[in-house]
Design a protein around this motif. Structure first.
Motif, PDB file in Angstrom:
ATOM      1  N   SER A  28     -87.402-103.214  52.127  1.00  0.00           N
ATOM      2  CA  SER A  28     -86.039-102.704  52.179  1.00  0.00           C
ATOM      3  C   SER A  28     -85.736-101.993  50.872  1.00  0.00           C
ATOM      4  O   SER A  28     -86.305-102.320  49.824  1.00  0.00           O
ATOM      5  CB  SER A  28     -85.030-103.822  52.430  1.00  0.00           C
ATOM      6  OG  SER A  28     -85.042-104.747  51.363  1.00  0.00           O
ATOM      7  N   GLY A  29     -84.875-101.011  50.967  1.00  0.00           N
ATOM      8  CA  GLY A  29     -84.496-100.263  49.784  1.00  0.00           C
ATOM      9  C   GLY A  29     -83.186 -99.535  50.001  1.00  0.00           C
ATOM     10  O   GLY A  29     -82.698 -99.427  51.131  1.00  0.00           O
ATOM     11  N   SER A  30     -82.635 -99.067  48.915  1.00  0.00           N
ATOM     12  CA  SER A  30     -81.427 -98.247  48.993  1.00  0.00           C
ATOM     13  C   SER A  30     -81.642 -97.024  48.104  1.00  0.00           C
ATOM     14  O   SER A  30     -82.443 -97.045  47.176  1.00  0.00           O
ATOM     15  CB  SER A  30     -80.197 -99.033  48.556  1.00  0.00           C
ATOM     16  OG  SER A  30     -80.313 -99.439  47.212  1.00  0.00           O
ATOM     17  N   GLU A  31     -80.922 -95.995  48.423  1.00  0.00           N
ATOM     18  CA  GLU A  31     -81.043 -94.722  47.706  1.00  0.00           C
ATOM     19  C   GLU A  31     -79.645 -94.178  47.489  1.00  0.00           C
ATOM     20  O   GLU A  31     -78.877 -94.031  48.443  1.00  0.00           O
ATOM     21  CB  GLU A  31     -81.875 -93.753  48.549  1.00  0.00           C
ATOM     22  CG  GLU A  31     -82.205 -92.447  47.912  1.00  0.00           C
ATOM     23  CD  GLU A  31     -83.278 -92.526  46.839  1.00  0.00           C
ATOM     24  OE1 GLU A  31     -83.290 -91.628  45.981  1.00  0.00           O
ATOM     25  OE2 GLU A  31     -84.095 -93.469  46.839  1.00  0.00           O
ATOM     26  N   PRO A  32     -79.273 -93.897  46.239  1.00  0.00           N
ATOM     27  CA  PRO A  32     -77.925 -93.364  46.005  1.00  0.00           C
ATOM     28  C   PRO A  32     -77.777 -91.959  46.588  1.00  0.00           C
ATOM     29  O   PRO A  32     -78.728 -91.166  46.581  1.00  0.00           O
ATOM     30  CB  PRO A  32     -77.810 -93.344  44.485  1.00  0.00           C
ATOM     31  CG  PRO A  32     -79.206 -93.340  43.984  1.00  0.00           C
ATOM     32  CD  PRO A  32     -80.050 -94.021  45.013  1.00  0.00           C
ATOM     33  N   LEU A  33     -76.584 -91.680  47.082  1.00  0.00           N
ATOM     34  CA  LEU A  33     -76.294 -90.337  47.571  1.00  0.00           C
ATOM     35  C   LEU A  33     -76.011 -89.459  46.359  1.00  0.00           C
ATOM     36  O   LEU A  33     -75.248 -89.836  45.473  1.00  0.00           O
ATOM     37  CB  LEU A  33     -75.087 -90.346  48.500  1.00  0.00           C
ATOM     38  CG  LEU A  33     -75.175 -91.255  49.724  1.00  0.00           C
ATOM     39  CD1 LEU A  33     -73.923 -91.099  50.577  1.00  0.00           C
ATOM     40  CD2 LEU A  33     -76.416 -90.980  50.538  1.00  0.00           C
ATOM     41  N   LYS A  34     -76.618 -88.279  46.311  1.00  0.00           N
ATOM     42  CA  LYS A  34     -76.438 -87.359  45.184  1.00  0.00           C
ATOM     43  C   LYS A  34     -75.172 -86.523  45.327  1.00  0.00           C
ATOM     44  O   LYS A  34     -74.753 -85.866  44.379  1.00  0.00           O
ATOM     45  CB  LYS A  34     -77.659 -86.456  45.054  1.00  0.00           C
ATOM     46  CG  LYS A  34     -78.918 -87.226  44.701  1.00  0.00           C
ATOM     47  CD  LYS A  34     -80.124 -86.309  44.616  1.00  0.00           C
ATOM     48  CE  LYS A  34     -81.362 -87.103  44.258  1.00  0.00           C
ATOM     49  NZ  LYS A  34     -82.557 -86.259  44.235  1.00  0.00           N
ATOM     50  N   ALA A  35     -74.583 -86.551  46.526  1.00  0.00           N
ATOM     51  CA  ALA A  35     -73.354 -85.804  46.806  1.00  0.00           C
ATOM     52  C   ALA A  35     -72.689 -86.449  48.019  1.00  0.00           C
ATOM     53  O   ALA A  35     -73.282 -87.307  48.675  1.00  0.00           O
ATOM     54  CB  ALA A  35     -73.671 -84.333  47.095  1.00  0.00           C
ATOM     55  N   ASP A  36     -71.486 -86.029  48.303  1.00  0.00           N
ATOM     56  CA  ASP A  36     -70.802 -86.516  49.499  1.00  0.00           C
ATOM     57  C   ASP A  36     -71.288 -85.738  50.711  1.00  0.00           C
ATOM     58  O   ASP A  36     -71.738 -84.598  50.599  1.00  0.00           O
ATOM     59  CB  ASP A  36     -69.285 -86.322  49.367  1.00  0.00           C
ATOM     60  CG  ASP A  36     -68.656 -87.279  48.376  1.00  0.00           C
ATOM     61  OD1 ASP A  36     -69.270 -88.336  48.109  1.00  0.00           O
ATOM     62  OD2 ASP A  36     -67.561 -86.982  47.873  1.00  0.00           O
ATOM     63  N   ALA A  83     -80.626 -86.726  53.744  1.00  0.00           N
ATOM     64  CA  ALA A  83     -81.587 -86.489  52.661  1.00  0.00           C
ATOM     65  C   ALA A  83     -81.972 -87.802  51.979  1.00  0.00           C
ATOM     66  O   ALA A  83     -83.152 -88.041  51.690  1.00  0.00           O
ATOM     67  CB  ALA A  83     -80.998 -85.507  51.647  1.00  0.00           C
ATOM     68  N   ALA A  84     -80.986 -88.676  51.729  1.00  0.00           N
ATOM     69  CA  ALA A  84     -81.282 -89.972  51.107  1.00  0.00           C
ATOM     70  C   ALA A  84     -82.121 -90.847  52.036  1.00  0.00           C
ATOM     71  O   ALA A  84     -83.040 -91.546  51.589  1.00  0.00           O
ATOM     72  CB  ALA A  84     -79.977 -90.674  50.723  1.00  0.00           C
ATOM     73  N   GLN A  85     -81.847 -90.796  53.327  1.00  0.00           N
ATOM     74  CA  GLN A  85     -82.658 -91.541  54.290  1.00  0.00           C
ATOM     75  C   GLN A  85     -84.086 -91.001  54.310  1.00  0.00           C
ATOM     76  O   GLN A  85     -85.046 -91.772  54.421  1.00  0.00           O
ATOM     77  CB  GLN A  85     -82.025 -91.479  55.676  1.00  0.00           C
ATOM     78  CG  GLN A  85     -80.738 -92.265  55.765  1.00  0.00           C
ATOM     79  CD  GLN A  85     -79.992 -92.065  57.071  1.00  0.00           C
ATOM     80  OE1 GLN A  85     -80.102 -91.011  57.717  1.00  0.00           O
ATOM     81  NE2 GLN A  85     -79.217 -93.056  57.468  1.00  0.00           N
ATOM     82  N   SER A  86     -84.243 -89.702  54.161  1.00  0.00           N
ATOM     83  CA  SER A  86     -85.579 -89.102  54.081  1.00  0.00           C
ATOM     84  C   SER A  86     -86.317 -89.600  52.847  1.00  0.00           C
ATOM     85  O   SER A  86     -87.518 -89.902  52.899  1.00  0.00           O
ATOM     86  CB  SER A  86     -85.473 -87.570  54.051  1.00  0.00           C
ATOM     87  OG  SER A  86     -84.906 -87.080  55.250  1.00  0.00           O
ATOM     88  N   ARG A  87     -85.605 -89.695  51.717  1.00  0.00           N
ATOM     89  CA  ARG A  87     -86.234 -90.220  50.493  1.00  0.00           C
ATOM     90  C   ARG A  87     -86.653 -91.677  50.677  1.00  0.00           C
ATOM     91  O   ARG A  87     -87.705 -92.102  50.190  1.00  0.00           O
ATOM     92  CB  ARG A  87     -85.282 -90.067  49.305  1.00  0.00           C
ATOM     93  CG  ARG A  87     -85.033 -88.618  48.905  1.00  0.00           C
ATOM     94  CD  ARG A  87     -84.309 -88.470  47.580  1.00  0.00           C
ATOM     95  NE  ARG A  87     -82.993 -89.066  47.518  1.00  0.00           N
ATOM     96  CZ  ARG A  87     -81.859 -88.459  47.865  1.00  0.00           C
ATOM     97  NH1 ARG A  87     -81.878 -87.202  48.330  1.00  0.00           N
ATOM     98  NH2 ARG A  87     -80.693 -89.084  47.761  1.00  0.00           N
ATOM     99  N   LEU A  88     -85.852 -92.446  51.404  1.00  0.00           N
ATOM    100  CA  LEU A  88     -86.212 -93.829  51.671  1.00  0.00           C
ATOM    101  C   LEU A  88     -87.470 -93.920  52.528  1.00  0.00           C
ATOM    102  O   LEU A  88     -88.333 -94.763  52.291  1.00  0.00           O
ATOM    103  CB  LEU A  88     -85.054 -94.558  52.362  1.00  0.00           C
ATOM    104  CG  LEU A  88     -83.904 -94.954  51.453  1.00  0.00           C
ATOM    105  CD1 LEU A  88     -82.677 -95.338  52.274  1.00  0.00           C
ATOM    106  CD2 LEU A  88     -84.317 -96.090  50.522  1.00  0.00           C
TER     107      LEU A  88
END
Length: 188
Positions: free
Chosen positions: A155-163, A170-175
């Motif tokens: 499991s992991g989380s990725e901060p959103l770089k923008a709203d 994009a953040a889900q893709s990075r995950l």
């Protein structure tokens, strides 16, 4: 007769106005970090992918608070989410393992593959705290004998770089790229 035609015309204009006021739909895809390498290498199959039931829909999902989830009515996946996750994971694994010999489920025959990676996506959504989260379990099987090599979860989380929903995808893709790194480490 003229009165009936006039009523139909007014109803038609109202219908057009109502449809033009409906919010436009936006469509999103998950993306790999880059193209898969071409050529040979380890043969690998990715899939099937199973989704938690709250994700098995066309719309993007986000966690509004604690146990309350929201569905973004005007923001949808551009296709089947299971297939998109399998394709992105296959491409990311190909890059990490240096192989262009990666397929997504279903494939014709197990005899041409060395390993199969199946995925259970337990969570994949954005949060009101400005993050995307992913929780997944995976199993690696040797083929064609279908012997389980490993079973793990991550499991992991990725901060959103923008709203915005673009950044959620994009953040889900990075995950998914980070998940592929974990899976690839078990295949080396």
């Amino acid at each position: 007769m003229l009165r009936s035609l006039l009523k139909l015309g007014v109803l038609g204009l109202l219908s057009v106005q109502l449809f033009s006021c409906a919010p436009a739909k936006s469509f999103y895809v998950l993306t790999p970090e880059g193209p898969a390498p071409s050529g040979g290498g380890m043969s690998l199959g990715v899939g099937p992918v199973s989704l938690a039931s709250y994700l098995d829909r066309a719309n993007l999902v986000f966690q509004e608070s604690g146990n309350r989830m929201g569905v973004a009515e005007s923001h949808r996946w551009a296709g089947d989410l299971e297939e998109n996750i399998a394709r992105v994971t296959a491409t990311n694994l190909g890059r990490r393992l240096g192989t262009g010999n990666v397929r997504t489920y279903p494939w014709g025959s197990d005899s041409d593959l060395r390993y199969q990676v199946s995925l259970d996506i337990r969570q994949l959504h954005g949060t009101a705290d400005g993050e995307a989260v992913l929780e997944a379990a995976w199993r690696v099987y040797s083929l064609p004998d279908r012997r389980m090599v490993t079973s793990k979860s991550w499991s992991g989380s990725e901060p959103l770089k923008a709203d915005g929903y673009d950044e959620v995808a994009a953040a889900q893709s990075r995950l998914l790229a980070r998940l592929a790194t974990e899976i690839a480490a078990t295949l080396r």
